[in-house]
Design a protein around this motif. Structure first.
Motif, PDB file in Angstrom:
ATOM      1  N   TRP A 189       1.168  -1.459  -0.483  1.00 24.39           N
ATOM      2  CA  TRP A 189      -0.338   0.167   0.168  1.00 24.39           C
ATOM      3  C   TRP A 189       1.243   1.255   0.000  1.00 24.39           C
ATOM      4  N   VAL A 190       0.352   2.103  -1.286  1.00 19.89           N
ATOM      5  CA  VAL A 190       0.934   3.590  -1.259  1.00 19.89           C
ATOM      6  C   VAL A 190       0.198   4.973  -0.003  1.00 19.89           C
ATOM      7  N   ASP A 191       0.194   5.365   0.653  1.00 23.34           N
ATOM      8  CA  ASP A 191      -0.467   6.218   1.490  1.00 23.34           C
ATOM      9  C   ASP A 191      -0.482   7.855   0.585  1.00 23.34           C
ATOM     10  N   VAL A 192      -1.740   7.424  -0.153  1.00 23.31           N
ATOM     11  CA  VAL A 192      -2.297   8.588  -0.812  1.00 23.31           C
ATOM     12  C   VAL A 192      -1.572   9.925  -0.871  1.00 23.31           C
ATOM     13  N   THR A 193      -2.651  10.012   0.571  1.00 23.22           N
ATOM     14  CA  THR A 193      -3.020  11.655   1.214  1.00 23.22           C
ATOM     15  C   THR A 193      -1.068  12.100   1.665  1.00 23.22           C
ATOM     16  N   ARG A 194       0.122  10.820   1.496  1.00 26.99           N
ATOM     17  CA  ARG A 194       1.299  11.466   1.997  1.00 26.99           C
ATOM     18  C   ARG A 194       1.738  11.820   0.640  1.00 26.99           C
ATOM     19  N   GLN A 195       1.582  10.892  -0.346  1.00 29.77           N
ATOM     20  CA  GLN A 195       1.825  11.054  -1.492  1.00 29.77           C
ATOM     21  C   GLN A 195       1.805  12.594  -2.745  1.00 29.77           C
ATOM     22  N   ASN A 196       0.844  12.800  -2.452  1.00 32.11           N
ATOM     23  CA  ASN A 196       0.724  14.341  -1.859  1.00 32.11           C
ATOM     24  C   ASN A 196       0.384  15.445  -1.460  1.00 32.11           C
ATOM     25  N   ILE A 197       0.317  15.215  -0.071  1.00 37.57           N
ATOM     26  CA  ILE A 197       1.285  16.477   0.606  1.00 37.57           C
ATOM     27  C   ILE A 197       2.196  15.519   1.641  1.00 37.57           C
ATOM     28  N   PRO A 198       3.179  15.797   0.853  1.00 42.65           N
ATOM     29  CA  PRO A 198       4.151  15.060   1.518  1.00 42.65           C
ATOM     30  C   PRO A 198       5.326  15.273   2.527  1.00 42.65           C
ATOM     31  N   LYS A 199       4.882  16.877   2.597  1.00 47.07           N
ATOM     32  CA  LYS A 199       5.009  17.513   3.885  1.00 47.07           C
ATOM     33  C   LYS A 199       4.526  18.500   4.874  1.00 47.07           C
ATOM     34  N   HIS A 236      -4.742  11.833  -7.303  1.00 48.36           N
ATOM     35  CA  HIS A 236      -4.141  12.852  -7.171  1.00 48.36           C
ATOM     36  C   HIS A 236      -5.143  14.226  -6.113  1.00 48.36           C
ATOM     37  N   ASP A 237      -4.559  15.604  -6.205  1.00 42.94           N
ATOM     38  CA  ASP A 237      -5.724  16.273  -5.606  1.00 42.94           C
ATOM     39  C   ASP A 237      -6.058  16.165  -4.530  1.00 42.94           C
ATOM     40  N   SER A 238      -5.317  14.899  -2.993  1.00 45.15           N
ATOM     41  CA  SER A 238      -5.845  14.918  -1.719  1.00 45.15           C
ATOM     42  C   SER A 238      -6.243  16.157  -0.914  1.00 45.15           C
ATOM     43  N   ARG A 239      -7.267  16.273  -0.477  1.00 45.30           N
ATOM     44  CA  ARG A 239      -6.603  17.278   0.871  1.00 45.30           C
ATOM     45  C   ARG A 239      -7.802  16.988   1.377  1.00 45.30           C
ATOM     46  N   ILE A 240      -7.732  17.235   3.216  1.00 50.00           N
ATOM     47  CA  ILE A 240      -8.446  16.930   4.149  1.00 50.00           C
ATOM     48  C   ILE A 240      -9.428  18.476   4.548  1.00 50.00           C
ATOM     49  N   LEU A 241     -11.040  17.596   4.483  1.00 46.25           N
ATOM     50  CA  LEU A 241     -11.873  18.923   4.465  1.00 46.25           C
ATOM     51  C   LEU A 241     -12.166  19.419   6.163  1.00 46.25           C
ATOM     52  N   ARG A 242     -11.017  20.416   6.945  1.00 48.66           N
ATOM     53  CA  ARG A 242     -10.694  20.835   7.803  1.00 48.66           C
ATOM     54  C   ARG A 242     -11.914  21.355   8.609  1.00 48.66           C
ATOM     55  N   ASP A 243     -12.582  22.128   7.367  1.00 50.34           N
ATOM     56  CA  ASP A 243     -14.920  23.058   7.950  1.00 50.34           C
ATOM     57  C   ASP A 243     -14.533  22.857   8.549  1.00 50.34           C
ATOM     58  N   ALA A 244     -15.479  21.120   8.126  1.00 48.45           N
ATOM     59  CA  ALA A 244     -16.154  19.816   8.349  1.00 48.45           C
ATOM     60  C   ALA A 244     -17.053  19.799  10.057  1.00 48.45           C
ATOM     61  N   ARG A 245     -14.911  20.085  10.383  1.00 43.77           N
ATOM     62  CA  ARG A 245     -14.711  19.767  12.108  1.00 43.77           C
ATOM     63  C   ARG A 245     -15.542  20.703  12.825  1.00 43.77           C
ATOM     64  N   GLY A 246     -16.148  21.840  11.523  1.00 45.95           N
ATOM     65  CA  GLY A 246     -16.424  22.927  12.766  1.00 45.95           C
ATOM     66  C   GLY A 246     -17.924  23.079  12.263  1.00 45.95           C
ATOM     67  N   TRP A 247     -18.498  22.016  11.983  1.00 47.64           N
ATOM     68  CA  TRP A 247     -20.021  22.237  11.449  1.00 47.64           C
ATOM     69  C   TRP A 247     -20.698  22.241  12.801  1.00 47.64           C
ATOM     70  N   ASP A 248     -22.282  22.808  12.209  1.00 47.30           N
ATOM     71  CA  ASP A 248     -22.731  22.627  13.914  1.00 47.30           C
ATOM     72  C   ASP A 248     -22.969  21.012  14.230  1.00 47.30           C
ATOM     73  N   GLN A 249     -22.316  20.128  15.157  1.00 40.92           N
ATOM     74  CA  GLN A 249     -23.028  19.319  16.282  1.00 40.92           C
ATOM     75  C   GLN A 249     -21.894  18.123  14.922  1.00 40.92           C
ATOM     76  N   PRO A 250     -20.905  18.570  14.967  1.00 42.04           N
ATOM     77  CA  PRO A 250     -20.149  17.404  14.186  1.00 42.04           C
ATOM     78  C   PRO A 250     -19.442  16.392  14.925  1.00 42.04           C
ATOM     79  N   SER A 251     -18.721  15.506  13.414  1.00 44.77           N
ATOM     80  CA  SER A 251     -18.101  14.256  13.848  1.00 44.77           C
ATOM     81  C   SER A 251     -16.758  14.676  14.713  1.00 44.77           C
ATOM     82  N   ASP A 252     -15.939  14.241  15.456  1.00 42.39           N
ATOM     83  CA  ASP A 252     -14.537  14.560  15.590  1.00 42.39           C
ATOM     84  C   ASP A 252     -13.343  14.954  14.968  1.00 42.39           C
ATOM     85  N   HIS A 253     -13.995  13.777  13.291  1.00 43.29           N
ATOM     86  CA  HIS A 253     -13.744  14.006  12.621  1.00 43.29           C
ATOM     87  C   HIS A 253     -13.721  14.657  11.789  1.00 43.29           C
TER      88      HIS A 253
END
Length: 262
Positions: A189-199, A236-253
């Motif tokens: 397995w290759v970590d695609v997230t870190r392949q796209n965002i290595p640092k 490609h185009d890996s990303r984390i939607l950080r904003d969703a953690r701030g939605w009303d009654q959010p998941s912690d992920h």
């Protein structure tokens, strides 16, 4: 085939049906893998998601705990599930796309609070679950596959807010990181997230215990998108939607996304 894949520990799909619907409408991934649905399949709000265009579903449910689901705008077929470590938990399900790509959706046990299997049964179950994954992938030798989910381990030093402080905290201990590395190596397995965002620091989870999670930013990258080496370069185009953690009654992920051209 080009498609966007997302993974999200939703921490109760019934409680957060509206958040899932918002995500599907605003981000429109082709495939969404959910973990910790906390519901039997027949109680999941799947019709609501179908009405948004996600007509194809493969899921495994459990009352009040665990539960994994794959929602798709693309045709998928059920590719089975595995019960690692004999826990009888709904923690894995797989689906196959029409192009033959298999998507594995995992929810690895969290492991409790004490990183010692002699005093914490849950920690031992987590290690055994990872060992089961390793042995299966070593035998199956997967190809043309994608693995996503809440793996409940932040493997790299920059996957946590403070490496030294978290070395004895479950999710970042050396033994967990080593077990996850064995799973990764066994399946090629290759970590695609870190392949796209290595640092750089990168997180997908922030504790509910923090009164101001965003300002404190004491996060961990527990949610992952991997691909077998034969198709990893297509991610490609890996990303984390950080904003969703701030939605009303959010998941912690927060959701983690990647696009694949296959």
């Amino acid at each position: 085939m080009s498609f966007t894949l997302a993974t999200w520990n939703i921490n109760s799909v019934r409680l957060r049906e509206g958040l899932v619907a918002r995500f599907l409408q605003e981000e429109a991934p082709d495939v969404l893998c959910l973990q910790e649905c906390k519901s039997p399949v027949d109680k999941m709000p799947l019709e609501a998601f179908r009405s948004l265009g996600y007509a194809h579903v493969v899921a495994r449910g459990q009352k009040g705990y665990n539960g994994v689901a794959i929602l798709s705008r693309l045709p998928i077929e059920d590719a089975g599930d595995r019960d690692f470590a004999g826990l009888n938990h709904a923690r894995h399900v797989a689906a196959r796309l029409e192009n033959g790509v298999v998507i594995h959706n995992f929810y690895v046990p969290a492991g409790g609070d004490v990183p010692d299997r002699t005093v914490n049964v849950k920690f031992g179950q987590k290690l055994d679950y990872l060992t089961g994954m390793r042995d299966w992938f070593r035998a199956a030798r997967p190809h043309k596959s994608i693995l996503v989910g809440d793996l409940n381990i932040a493997p790299r030093e920059d996957d946590v807010w403070n490496h030294k402080q978290l070395l004895r905290i479950v999710s970042h201990t050396p033994i967990e990181v080593d077990h996850l590395a064995q799973v990764q190596e066994a399946g090629g397995w290759v970590d695609v997230t870190r392949q796209n965002i290595p640092k750089g620091q990168l997180y997908s989870w922030w504790s509910y215990r923090s009164p101001d999670w965003s300002a404190a930013d004491k996060g961990r990258r527990l949610d992952h998108v991997w691909a077998t080496s034969d198709i990893a370069a297509a991610g490609h185009d890996s990303r984390i939607l950080r904003d969703a953690r701030g939605w009303d009654q959010p998941s912690d992920h927060a959701p983690v996304l990647a696009r694949f051209d296959l």
